[in-house]
Design a protein around this motif. Structure first.
Motif, PDB file in Angstrom:
ATOM      1  N   MET B   1       0.524   7.667  -2.039  1.00  0.00           N
ATOM      2  CA  MET B   1      -0.121   7.495  -0.745  1.00  0.00           C
ATOM      3  C   MET B   1       0.133   8.655   0.199  1.00  0.00           C
ATOM      4  O   MET B   1      -0.729   9.056   0.959  1.00  0.00           O
ATOM      5  CB  MET B   1       0.427   6.231  -0.103  1.00  0.00           C
ATOM      6  CG  MET B   1      -0.101   6.009   1.296  1.00  0.00           C
ATOM      7  SD  MET B   1       0.658   4.538   2.007  1.00  0.00           S
ATOM      8  CE  MET B   1       1.212   5.185   3.576  1.00  0.00           C
ATOM      9  N   LEU B   2       1.324   9.203   0.150  1.00  0.00           N
ATOM     10  CA  LEU B   2       1.626  10.270   1.090  1.00  0.00           C
ATOM     11  C   LEU B   2       1.460  11.624   0.448  1.00  0.00           C
ATOM     12  O   LEU B   2       1.984  11.901  -0.606  1.00  0.00           O
ATOM     13  CB  LEU B   2       3.068  10.131   1.579  1.00  0.00           C
ATOM     14  CG  LEU B   2       3.280   8.984   2.532  1.00  0.00           C
ATOM     15  CD1 LEU B   2       4.756   8.799   2.793  1.00  0.00           C
ATOM     16  CD2 LEU B   2       2.563   9.253   3.836  1.00  0.00           C
ATOM     17  N   LEU B 156       5.509  -4.942   7.943  1.00  0.00           N
ATOM     18  CA  LEU B 156       4.638  -3.763   8.093  1.00  0.00           C
ATOM     19  C   LEU B 156       4.014  -3.627   9.480  1.00  0.00           C
ATOM     20  O   LEU B 156       3.923  -2.531  10.028  1.00  0.00           O
ATOM     21  CB  LEU B 156       3.555  -3.766   7.001  1.00  0.00           C
ATOM     22  CG  LEU B 156       2.616  -2.561   6.975  1.00  0.00           C
ATOM     23  CD1 LEU B 156       3.364  -1.249   6.840  1.00  0.00           C
ATOM     24  CD2 LEU B 156       1.589  -2.681   5.854  1.00  0.00           C
ATOM     25  N   PRO B 162       3.696   4.642   9.153  1.00  0.00           N
ATOM     26  CA  PRO B 162       3.839   4.645   7.689  1.00  0.00           C
ATOM     27  C   PRO B 162       5.289   4.643   7.219  1.00  0.00           C
ATOM     28  O   PRO B 162       5.534   4.577   6.014  1.00  0.00           O
ATOM     29  CB  PRO B 162       3.104   5.921   7.264  1.00  0.00           C
ATOM     30  CG  PRO B 162       3.010   6.756   8.491  1.00  0.00           C
ATOM     31  CD  PRO B 162       3.027   5.835   9.670  1.00  0.00           C
ATOM     32  N   TYR B 166       8.088   3.051   3.148  1.00  0.00           N
ATOM     33  CA  TYR B 166       9.415   3.286   2.564  1.00  0.00           C
ATOM     34  C   TYR B 166      10.419   2.210   2.944  1.00  0.00           C
ATOM     35  O   TYR B 166      11.392   1.974   2.221  1.00  0.00           O
ATOM     36  CB  TYR B 166       9.918   4.673   2.957  1.00  0.00           C
ATOM     37  CG  TYR B 166       9.135   5.752   2.260  1.00  0.00           C
ATOM     38  CD1 TYR B 166       9.247   5.920   0.885  1.00  0.00           C
ATOM     39  CD2 TYR B 166       8.254   6.565   2.946  1.00  0.00           C
ATOM     40  CE1 TYR B 166       8.511   6.874   0.212  1.00  0.00           C
ATOM     41  CE2 TYR B 166       7.503   7.529   2.282  1.00  0.00           C
ATOM     42  CZ  TYR B 166       7.642   7.679   0.913  1.00  0.00           C
ATOM     43  OH  TYR B 166       6.912   8.619   0.252  1.00  0.00           O
ATOM     44  N   SER B 180       5.182  -8.508   1.813  1.00  0.00           N
ATOM     45  CA  SER B 180       3.781  -8.783   2.150  1.00  0.00           C
ATOM     46  C   SER B 180       2.959  -7.502   2.114  1.00  0.00           C
ATOM     47  O   SER B 180       1.746  -7.540   2.229  1.00  0.00           O
ATOM     48  CB  SER B 180       3.706  -9.376   3.561  1.00  0.00           C
ATOM     49  OG  SER B 180       4.091  -8.404   4.520  1.00  0.00           O
ATOM     50  N   ASN B 181       3.633  -6.371   1.978  1.00  0.00           N
ATOM     51  CA  ASN B 181       3.025  -5.040   2.112  1.00  0.00           C
ATOM     52  C   ASN B 181       2.302  -4.659   0.810  1.00  0.00           C
ATOM     53  O   ASN B 181       2.929  -4.263  -0.173  1.00  0.00           O
ATOM     54  CB  ASN B 181       4.169  -4.071   2.436  1.00  0.00           C
ATOM     55  CG  ASN B 181       3.735  -2.638   2.648  1.00  0.00           C
ATOM     56  OD1 ASN B 181       2.656  -2.237   2.237  1.00  0.00           O
ATOM     57  ND2 ASN B 181       4.588  -1.873   3.298  1.00  0.00           N
ATOM     58  N   VAL B 182       0.982  -4.768   0.820  1.00  0.00           N
ATOM     59  CA  VAL B 182       0.222  -4.638  -0.423  1.00  0.00           C
ATOM     60  C   VAL B 182       0.304  -3.217  -1.000  1.00  0.00           C
ATOM     61  O   VAL B 182       0.516  -3.041  -2.193  1.00  0.00           O
ATOM     62  CB  VAL B 182      -1.257  -5.054  -0.216  1.00  0.00           C
ATOM     63  CG1 VAL B 182      -2.027  -4.953  -1.525  1.00  0.00           C
ATOM     64  CG2 VAL B 182      -1.337  -6.480   0.334  1.00  0.00           C
ATOM     65  N   ILE B 183       0.171  -2.208  -0.160  1.00  0.00           N
ATOM     66  CA  ILE B 183       0.144  -0.851  -0.688  1.00  0.00           C
ATOM     67  C   ILE B 183       1.506  -0.460  -1.267  1.00  0.00           C
ATOM     68  O   ILE B 183       1.587   0.224  -2.295  1.00  0.00           O
ATOM     69  CB  ILE B 183      -0.373   0.156   0.370  1.00  0.00           C
ATOM     70  CG1 ILE B 183      -0.798   1.452  -0.299  1.00  0.00           C
ATOM     71  CG2 ILE B 183       0.630   0.401   1.479  1.00  0.00           C
ATOM     72  CD1 ILE B 183      -1.689   2.326   0.561  1.00  0.00           C
ATOM     73  N   GLY B 185       3.538  -2.644  -2.565  1.00  0.00           N
ATOM     74  CA  GLY B 185       3.588  -3.416  -3.797  1.00  0.00           C
ATOM     75  C   GLY B 185       2.869  -2.699  -4.925  1.00  0.00           C
ATOM     76  O   GLY B 185       3.368  -2.598  -6.051  1.00  0.00           O
ATOM     77  N   ARG B 186       1.693  -2.177  -4.592  1.00  0.00           N
ATOM     78  CA  ARG B 186       0.879  -1.456  -5.578  1.00  0.00           C
ATOM     79  C   ARG B 186       1.627  -0.237  -6.128  1.00  0.00           C
ATOM     80  O   ARG B 186       1.712  -0.023  -7.337  1.00  0.00           O
ATOM     81  CB  ARG B 186      -0.419  -0.998  -4.885  1.00  0.00           C
ATOM     82  CG  ARG B 186      -1.416  -0.312  -5.775  1.00  0.00           C
ATOM     83  CD  ARG B 186      -2.465   0.459  -4.949  1.00  0.00           C
ATOM     84  NE  ARG B 186      -1.887   1.672  -4.403  1.00  0.00           N
ATOM     85  CZ  ARG B 186      -2.555   2.553  -3.640  1.00  0.00           C
ATOM     86  NH1 ARG B 186      -3.802   2.313  -3.290  1.00  0.00           N
ATOM     87  NH2 ARG B 186      -1.959   3.638  -3.206  1.00  0.00           N
ATOM     88  N   ASP B 187       2.207   0.563  -5.237  1.00  0.00           N
ATOM     89  CA  ASP B 187       2.791   1.839  -5.656  1.00  0.00           C
ATOM     90  C   ASP B 187       4.203   1.711  -6.221  1.00  0.00           C
ATOM     91  O   ASP B 187       4.623   2.528  -7.031  1.00  0.00           O
ATOM     92  CB  ASP B 187       2.808   2.819  -4.485  1.00  0.00           C
ATOM     93  CG  ASP B 187       1.399   3.247  -4.098  1.00  0.00           C
ATOM     94  OD1 ASP B 187       0.442   2.839  -4.791  1.00  0.00           O
ATOM     95  OD2 ASP B 187       1.250   3.976  -3.106  1.00  0.00           O
ATOM     96  N   ILE B 190       6.323  -3.855  -6.685  1.00  0.00           N
ATOM     97  CA  ILE B 190       7.128  -4.880  -6.018  1.00  0.00           C
ATOM     98  C   ILE B 190       6.301  -6.165  -5.988  1.00  0.00           C
ATOM     99  O   ILE B 190       5.103  -6.104  -5.695  1.00  0.00           O
ATOM    100  CB  ILE B 190       7.426  -4.459  -4.561  1.00  0.00           C
ATOM    101  CG1 ILE B 190       8.165  -3.124  -4.519  1.00  0.00           C
ATOM    102  CG2 ILE B 190       8.227  -5.541  -3.829  1.00  0.00           C
ATOM    103  CD1 ILE B 190       8.194  -2.500  -3.130  1.00  0.00           C
ATOM    104  N   VAL B 192       4.348  -8.980  -4.594  1.00  0.00           N
ATOM    105  CA  VAL B 192       3.702  -9.129  -3.292  1.00  0.00           C
ATOM    106  C   VAL B 192       3.352 -10.589  -3.078  1.00  0.00           C
ATOM    107  O   VAL B 192       2.857 -11.249  -3.983  1.00  0.00           O
ATOM    108  CB  VAL B 192       2.447  -8.231  -3.247  1.00  0.00           C
ATOM    109  CG1 VAL B 192       1.481  -8.709  -2.195  1.00  0.00           C
ATOM    110  CG2 VAL B 192       2.836  -6.777  -2.997  1.00  0.00           C
ATOM    111  N   SER B 193       3.653 -11.078  -1.892  1.00  0.00           N
ATOM    112  CA  SER B 193       3.271 -12.455  -1.612  1.00  0.00           C
ATOM    113  C   SER B 193       2.999 -12.617  -0.137  1.00  0.00           C
ATOM    114  O   SER B 193       3.165 -11.698   0.651  1.00  0.00           O
ATOM    115  CB  SER B 193       4.383 -13.414  -2.043  1.00  0.00           C
ATOM    116  OG  SER B 193       5.536 -13.144  -1.306  1.00  0.00           O
TER     117      SER B 193
END
Lengths: 467, 467
Positions: B1-2, B156, B162, B166, B180-183, B185-187, B190, B192-193
């Motif tokens: 992402m970064l 978040l 941003p 981290y 709860s942080n989807v992005i 979780g994706r990267d 983790i 996600v819920s």
């Protein structure tokens, strides 16, 4: 620098959206208010920041293929994922302009969109606006006590990861002049500057050689750090020697920097030593755990500091660290909506609204903002939102509408401004606010009230709930 | 992402580098120590985090064409810019492993590289490691009081822009179970819920309809938020009704969530009401300004909470907001280097070093780390770095070397671990630390000492300076 995706959100935004999608509610229009409940730093005002970034990011917000793939693994419904492939924000946003002075309780920004779009952007919106508003407000407080002295952001190393990128941006809106943060300077067109680190001096066998090399290598913006060994006995004499050598080569030492010890005492002594040698043009910069209270106190004691470098306390918005901004539903499914709470200050305001700054006949700000229904025209009184016996007549006051359409149909409608223009606007707006709201200790409370019609609408909804 | 670039740095790193370049010093080797001086949260330990990210980013760190163009406008020397076009970090990094328990004063990580490379990465290194270590430590404290209950990051929206990305990563290292942080979780892979927001319930005319739709739309992970109107009189009865309807369809309500009111009282009452209806499998989640002290107190009062959602206080590392990590020169230009200060605790330690965790003959951690010269072998005593009369014999102790080569010649040498593996390592390492260092109030002070040879080297340099 940042590659935002629509997954920059909380999982529940997607879970709720999936349910709206499945239950045939995806197209119903919702209105959400963004506002905060408590001013940071026990202060009397806040500076709104982050809007231009937010709109730009929202315009480009999509779910990438990678996102959709990921959400599939997370067991989201296939039809819903098809829908998300075409997701973009197509709604409207009404907002106070970036840099304006804002107060608690009243909407700063309203989102009007289909409920899925409005939910998916919530987390991003809160994340960006809460943080930049927190930092712009901190910077503004530092600016208030520093007058015309230059303010530089030195905070990246202690910032909360890439939060530092936006902290620098917000600092400029609040009144800072420049930063050490190169990537933020590059992207936001902020003057970038710096001095030298202790390591530079340590890497030489003696301070004078280090100063000489630095002055030769960077003659145009040379700032010498004078506290590595002994500020007044070693740093200053060596800096003076090098300043004179620079003069011989047609250059001028820009400044010295103090980074430890008593900054009031050392700056006064340094000023004397420099002036005595005819170096009155050499400025004095200071750093080391500065913030508004420390700077105020240093200046009250006659510190001779021309440039303040502020790091940690600025970029993390100490002591608060977060603004409690919220995003509350005001309208959906063709009805006004409120959130009931046993705590009256947490009851929300229904409907699409407008906010007005109140001014006297001469245009002077009287210290109050009115919240009214967006379609109202005749507002003759303002009522305290939670203490209805507190009322104020508005007959002779002018009303400046603050919420402006900044995004229509997903397209930004604001004029793109440079940070310096936003900062200028912010300074002008802050200058209009009477002094008593800008005091650090126990500032006067800026009045926020609601119109009679809005109060009536809210009370009706509370009554309906009670039944 | 970064999208990190080598301009993610302070301007003075580039200014100093330009001078080193012009003065023919670009190839001299420097060693820098990364350490902090004060433990956050008045605690007894910290959890080191951020290393794997840092190494990955450093491996790819370059100046882009856009960067070079920008620096040209900033008046940097043309030859120096040519040099920067080929910049990459080619040095070595020795570090404690990510997730390990760390203490003040002693090096956590050492960078050994040519001085320009070592300076340019400084800001990035401090920015990432300071922040993640701050948050992993906060998460670890919350984990300590929460036992086996599930911990979820909900922060978040209140994170520092941003930085939240981290913060989520670091929270998992410190012992959190999901986010709860989807992005993130994706990267970072983790779990996600999420639950549902008040806005979902408000958008319906009544709570029961909202619960029903949500339970039908998300039957596998349904968590109902029960405090929108009245937790015990409305939220719970409606949740129970829906839970039973779910049972009829072969589903199970996963949990209810409490987000206001007295969480101890409400959770106990909710538990009773659920159990009475045979819904003992329905978990209770709670959120609302939680942190370690609040959770500890809730549990002491018998709160029946299975899942804690922690937001603001976690992701901004309240109340500190920053770790004071520094990066100090220990060796350069073929000489050991120290920074002198009137404040003895700010005098740095020269030379390349190794750090050892001390263990008794059974392998048990004795509550001390030793700092020695990297080439030393025979360390028989440990001396307090600032109070030399405090000494400790090491004859019978085992010494575990903590600084490991994690990057050699600019290439990462660590085994890539999942966050869960790092978290497991961290938990194991923390379990080895005696309890008294993990107390919240007035914890015992973990001993940090230096070897006799290191003390001698430092004292020699101080003496040389005095002359």
């Amino acid at each position: 620098m940042l590659d935002f995706s629509a997954t920059y959100t909380d999982q529940y935004q997607l879970a709720m959206s999936e349910v709206y999608f499945k239950k045939g509610q995806k197209d119903h229009t919702a209105v959400f208010d963004y506002y905060f409940r408590k001013l940071p730093y026990d202060g009397g005002y806040a500076i709104f920041a982050g809007l231009q970034d937010l709109l730009k990011i929202i315009e480009g917000l999509r779910f990438s293929e990678k996102d959709i793939e990921y959400l599939k693994e997370q067991d989201f419904d296939a039809d819903f994922l098809e829908y998300l492939k075409d997701f973009k924000f197509r709604g409207n946003i009404y907002s106070v302009l970036e840099g304006d002075v804002v107060f608690p309780t009243r909407p700063i920004l309203q989102v009007e969109a289909n409920i899925i779009e409005a939910q998916i952007i919530e987390t991003l919106l809160l994340n960006l606006l809460n943080f930049q508003t927190l930092i712009a407000t901190k910077a503004s407080r530092i600016k208030l006590v520093s007058g015309d002295r230059a303010l530089l952001d030195f905070g990246l190393r202690r910032a909360q990861g890439p939060g530092g990128y936006y902290a620098t941006r917000a600092a400029i809106i609040g009144g800072f002049n420049g930063t050490s943060n190169v990537i933020a300077g590059r992207d936001f067109h902020i003057p970038v500057s710096g001095t030298m680190a202790h390591s530079f001096i340590q890497s030489y066998d003696d301070e004078l050689s280090a100063f000489r090399d630095f002055a030769e290598g960077r003659p145009k913006d040379c700032v010498l750090l004078v506290d590595t060994y002994d500020t007044l006995k070693s740093g200053l004499p060596n800096a003076i020697k090098v300043a004179k050598e620079m003069e011989e080569r047609g250059h001028k030492l820009m400044a010295i920097r103090l980074d430890s010890g008593d900054l009031a005492y050392l700056s006064k002594e340094s000023r004397k030593m420099l002036d005595k040698e005819g170096l009155d043009y050499v400025k004095i910069a200071a750093s080391n755990q500065l913030e508004e209270d420390v700077i105020k106190s240093l200046l009250e004691q006659g510190a001779r500091i021309d440039i303040f470098g502020v790091g940690t306390n600025l970029v993390i918005g100490r002591p608060n660290g977060a603004l409690d901004g919220v995003y509350k539903l005001a309208y959906s499914n063709e009805k006004p909506r409120i959130k009931i709470s046993e705590n009256i200050v947490k009851i929300t305001l229904p409907h699409k609204k407008q906010v007005y700054r109140l001014r006297d006949s001469a245009g002077k700000c009287v210290g109050g903002d009115l919240i009214a229904l967006s379609e109202e025209n005749e507002m003759n009184e303002m009522i305290h939102p939670f203490e209805p016996y507190k009322q104020m007549k508005l007959d002779r006051l002018k009303k400046e509408a603050l919420l402006q359409p900044v995004m229509i149909g997903g397209k930004s409608k604001i004029e793109q401004k440079s940070l310096q223009e936003i900062a200028k606007y912010s300074a002008d707006r802050l200058a209009e606010i009477p002094l008593e709201y800008k005091r650090f200790n126990n500032p006067h409370i800026y009045k926020i009230g609601i119109s009679k019609a809005l109060k009536q609408e809210r009370d009706n909804l509370i009554d309906a709930f009670k039944k």
